[in-house]
Every structure is written in C-alpha cells, then in structure tokens.
Design a protein around this motif. Sequence first.
Motif: not given
Length: 125
Positions: A34, A37-38, A30
């Motif tokens: 994350a 993605d950011k 995760y």
Amino acid sequence: MPAMDNDSYDSYIKLEKKINRKMKRMANSYRVVAIVDKGLDLHLDRVQFQRMMVNDWLDSNGYAIKDEIAHVAKKHILIEAKVDDLEEKIFRIVQEWNKKKKLLTVLNENLHELNKFMNEENIEN
C-alpha cells in the motif's frame, strides 16, 4: 580473504536464507504494498504535472513538443526511404543509359564502316 570452513559457510548460507525470507515477508505485506502504491501514484501525478507544465511552456514559447518532433522524425524516415529508392532508380536508369550509349556507339561505328564500304563499292562500279 581467509578460507571459510564448512561450519562458517553453512552458517552464512542459513543467515542469508533467513534474511531473504524476512525481506520477502516484508515486501509482500499489505502495508508495504500500500505504501509503495501510494508513493507510485504520487510520483506519477508529479510526472504528469511536470510534463503538462513543460508542454505548456514549450507551446507558449513556440517550441515543438515531443509528439510534434516524433511526427517530424517519422516523416523524415519515410522521406529518406523514398529518396533512397529514387537514388536507386536513378542509378539503374544511368546504367541502362550507359549501356544503350555504348550500343549506339558500336552501331554508329558499324554504320560508318558500312557507309565506307558502300562508297567504295559505288566507286568501283
């Protein structure tokens, strides 16, 4: 490169599989997802801002933007297709014209011969 014996080869394959499993676990975590993605969101925000700035600069200096150029290119393609079609039609018309011109030439020669024949007949009578 020196030849590998079976033990070395097997050890290498096992090590490669172990590294691949660790990389998959890390990439599927995760935290990594994350962070990626950011990072992608920030990158896309920057790209959109840069595009907006470039479009504003182009517009303020009177240059065409990408959408306008794409529109002109599409029009050019359509017009080029129409020109090709017209050229083909003109070519066919010219061919037909030349055929008819040859037929008229033959007809004219035949009429000329007929006229000559008729004149000779009139002279004899």
